[in-house]
Every structure is written in C-alpha cells, then in structure tokens.
Design an enzyme around this catalytic site. Structure first.
Site, mmCIF file in Angstrom:
data_model
loop_
_atom_site.group_PDB
_atom_site.id
_atom_site.type_symbol
_atom_site.label_atom_id
_atom_site.label_comp_id
_atom_site.label_asym_id
_atom_site.label_seq_id
_atom_site.Cartn_x
_atom_site.Cartn_y
_atom_site.Cartn_z
ATOM 1 N N ARG A 274 -8.799 -11.931 23.030
ATOM 2 C CA ARG A 274 -8.653 -12.529 21.707
ATOM 3 C C ARG A 274 -9.419 -13.856 21.652
ATOM 4 N NH1 ARG A 274 -2.187 -12.403 21.419
ATOM 5 N NH2 ARG A 274 -2.532 -12.736 23.662
ATOM 6 N N LYS B 203 -3.969 -18.164 23.880
ATOM 7 C CA LYS B 203 -2.998 -18.272 24.967
ATOM 8 C C LYS B 203 -2.895 -19.703 25.476
ATOM 9 C CE LYS B 203 -0.724 -15.759 26.445
ATOM 10 N NZ LYS B 203 0.673 -15.527 25.952
ATOM 11 N N TYR C 217 -0.514 -20.672 21.381
ATOM 12 C CA TYR C 217 0.757 -20.280 21.978
ATOM 13 C C TYR C 217 0.941 -21.078 23.267
ATOM 14 C CZ TYR C 217 1.143 -16.209 18.869
ATOM 15 O OH TYR C 217 1.265 -15.395 17.779
ATOM 16 N N HIS D 142 4.644 -21.351 25.031
ATOM 17 C CA HIS D 142 5.743 -20.761 25.811
ATOM 18 C C HIS D 142 6.090 -21.642 27.007
ATOM 19 C CE1 HIS D 142 5.493 -17.102 23.416
ATOM 20 N NE2 HIS D 142 4.210 -17.045 23.650
ATOM 21 N N GLU E 92 4.494 -20.470 18.477
ATOM 22 C CA GLU E 92 5.740 -19.699 18.526
ATOM 23 C C GLU E 92 6.976 -20.478 18.096
ATOM 24 O OE1 GLU E 92 5.434 -21.513 22.682
ATOM 25 O OE2 GLU E 92 4.050 -20.624 21.230
ATOM 26 N N ASP F 126 6.842 -13.602 28.316
ATOM 27 C CA ASP F 126 6.239 -14.895 27.995
ATOM 28 C C ASP F 126 7.265 -16.019 28.068
ATOM 29 O OD1 ASP F 126 3.499 -14.530 27.563
ATOM 30 O OD2 ASP F 126 3.834 -13.678 25.585
#
Length: 378
Positions: A15, A75, A94, A96, A118, A270
């Site tokens: 991505r 990511k 993101y 996490h 998120e 994740d």
C-alpha cells in the site's frame, strides 16, 4: 505545507500513503507533495503517474523525511524510519502503539506529532479511518482461513463450504463489529456453518436481523466461548478495544484442546492478538502451528490487496490529511473533537490514555499537550 510519502518497507506491504488522485487534491490547495520513487508500484501507480498529479519524485526515504513537514504513511514507521523523525514532523499513519513499547519509546523520543488513523472517531464513537481496512481484513480472514484449512498447509482438510452430502466447516467469529460482520458475510457466502459471539446484544440483534437463521448468534460468556471454539474448524478473532491491547480471549489451554488441524485467524494481531498463542507473522511466512492448530496472524492483512486497500483508505483519510496541511496539526486537531483522539504522541508526551495505561507512561490529554506546546512556542 510539504507532504512526504515514503515507500512502505514493512514485509510485503504494497500500500501507499497517498494515491495520485489524492496528490492532485493537495497540490490544488497549494501544498507540495514529495513521493519516494516506486512508492506506488504496488497499487499500479508509477512515478510518472505521481509526477502527472503534481508530485515531485525523490530517490530515497531520507530525502522525503528531510524535506517534508508531514509524513503520510499506511503502516507504523519501522525503526529506520523512526530514526528520521524530527520534532517538527507531523506523522499521520496507523500506529497501534499499545502492544509496541519499542515504537512508542522511539516516537516519544523523536518529539514528533504522531496521529494514528485507528483512534480517530466519529460522532457515534465509530472508527472511520479503521473501517475500510477492517472491512478488507474481515473478508480476507475467511479466505486466509480457508487456505490454511487445506491439508498441505497443516489444516484438517475441510472445505469451508462443504459439498452436497458433506457438512461445511464450522466457522466461529469472535466479535460482531466491522471485521466480524465482514467475515460473517464472506463465510456465509462460501456456505460455511457460522456462529458469532459478542457481548453487545444490539450487535447480535442487528446481525440476526440481517442474516436470519443462516447465522447463529451467541452471547459471549466464558463457557459459551469455550464450547464453540472446541467445536470449530476455523476461529476468527475480530475483537477491538480502541487504542488498547486486545484482550486474550482464547487461552493456550483452550487452544491445546481444539480439534487438530483447526485454524485460528487473529485479525486483532495489530493490537497484540486475542489468542494467547498468537504472535505476529508476515505475508511471506503467514502461519505457524501450536498444538496441531494452524495460526494465521499476519499483522498487515490488507497489504495483500493493496490497490483496493489504498484507495479505500484514502477515501476516508484524505479530508483529515488536508485539514492538517491547511491548518497545521494543533488547529486541525483542536477544531475537531472527533479528530483530536487521533493524537497519540506529541512533543515527547503520550496523549492516548489507553497507550499510556498499557505501557506505563504518564497520560497527558491531547488538548493539554497541544495548548502547552503552543504557549511555549509563543
């Protein structure tokens, strides 16, 4: 503002933070966009496409980080990327953080403003920037689980949908939210015998109304969870606590008593995973076996279908990214009560309470951290 889009370097992550269409939007509003060479090849967008959209293509990630005010990724930044962050950087991706002490420590040390997709919320408490990837992961979880059930991959050799005269696989979905509902749709579509467990009776009622007798809905108690997991051919972990580590709902003891060749798909990996025996895997080595149970715990599942995933992600992240570019981080976040919870780390402070609690940091409310930084700058 100068927007930087580095090429993703996590294992088999194809991505990219911005599509060429999104670049056009930034340029039209007076911003500069810098894209690392080949960053978009995984979605079918080459350097020429980005240049046509108005971006400047640079040769290395270091060049991107050096010139950019804001870094837009997919990511979480890997160690080599975290080392290039500066206090004046805005990082939008993101993160996490709750199960990732090393990353959190590096982001705190960097002094950067780190905003996590998120933990951005909507007016109803939903997670709008997580939804599209949860949709993709939910659907992929059944596909991955079906492949893992094949005997050659360590599974029991059960076909998910069965055939006339032979029963289908028993699929148990733990959690009926976005991931769970999309896993249910895919599993039912393949003809599986599907049961969902959840503690929200409204969620169960909604799923029951949608699928009727085709779906078994069960209120999740410890006894019910154990009984259904022991009968399952495939268990999909689809639980989420916003910003926090996932609860370990299936113990190692329970895993050891499951039917040999059954499959666990941990979409919560994740956030640390919801099975006690889970550990993060990659697309290049996606499964491992514990007590004859196949575990699929890939931490970036949507990266397997990067074109669909990237465009779906940009559909929801673009307005927020433009707000950051147009107003700056402090003004954009403080002006939007739904965007503000996205701030996880700022100026060396942890501003997400769930992360602070999980990792032992002092919690500083995001509005306090932003206001304090602004007053110091003044």
């Amino acid at each position: 503002m100068r927007i930087g889009v580095p090429k993703e370097i996590k294992n088999h992550e194809y991505r990219v933070g911005l599509t060429p269409d999104s670049v056009v939007e930034f340029v039209a509003q007076g911003h500069e966009v810098f894209v690392e060479t080949n960053a978009g090849v995984g979605i079918g967008a080459d350097d020429v496409a980005y240049e046509a959209a108005g971006a400047k293509v640079l040769g290395t990630a270091k060049e991107i980080f050096d010139i950019a005010n804001m870094i837009v990724k997919v990511k979480e930044p890997q160690a080599v990327e975290r080392a290039m962050l500066r206090p004046d950087h805005i990082l939008f991706t993101y993160l996490h953080l709750a199960p990732d002490a090393e990353q959190t420590a590096d982001l705190v040390k960097s002094g950067a403003t780190c905003i996590a997709y998120e933990t951005v919320v909507d007016s109803k408490g939903g997670l709008p920037l997580l939804v599209p990837m949860s949709q993709v992961a939910g659907r992929l979880s059944v596909i991955a689980g079906a492949k893992s059930l094949e005997k050659a991959n360590g599974g029991s050799g059960v076909l998910v949908g069965g055939v006339p005269g032979v029963a289908p696989a028993k699929v148990v979905v733990i959690g009926g939210g976005v991931v769970g509902s999309h896993a249910i749709a895919m599993a039912l579509g393949l003809g599986a015998d599907v049961t969902v467990l959840d503690r929200n009776t409204n969620v169960l009622a909604g799923l029951s109304q949608t699928y009727g007798a085709a779906l078994k809905t069960v209120y999740s108690t410890k006894a019910a969870l154990e009984a259904h997991v022991l009968e399952a051919d495939m268990v999909i972990g689809a639980v989420l606590v916003v910003g926090a580590a996932a609860p370990k709902l299936v113990s190692a003891d329970l895993v050891s008593r499951m039917k040999p060749g059954s499959v666990l798909v941990d979409v919560a990996i994740d956030q640390g995973g919801c099975f006690e025996t889970s550990k993060a895997t990659t697309h290049s080595d996606p499964t491992y076996i514990v007590d004859n149970i196949v575990h699929y715990c890939v931490a970036n599942m949507p990266g397997a279908v990067p074109r669909t995933s990237t465009y779906a992600l940009n559909n929801v992240t673009l307005p927020f990214a433009l707000a950051l570019a147009n107003k700056g981080a402090a003004k954009a976040l403080l002006a939007d009560a739904n965007f503000l919870p996205g701030l996880n780390v700022h100026n060396g402070q942890v501003t997400c309470e769930a992360v602070a609690t999980a990792l032992g940091y002092d919690y500083v409310a995001p509005e306090v951290a932003l206001s304090s930084a602004a007053s110091k700058a003044a």
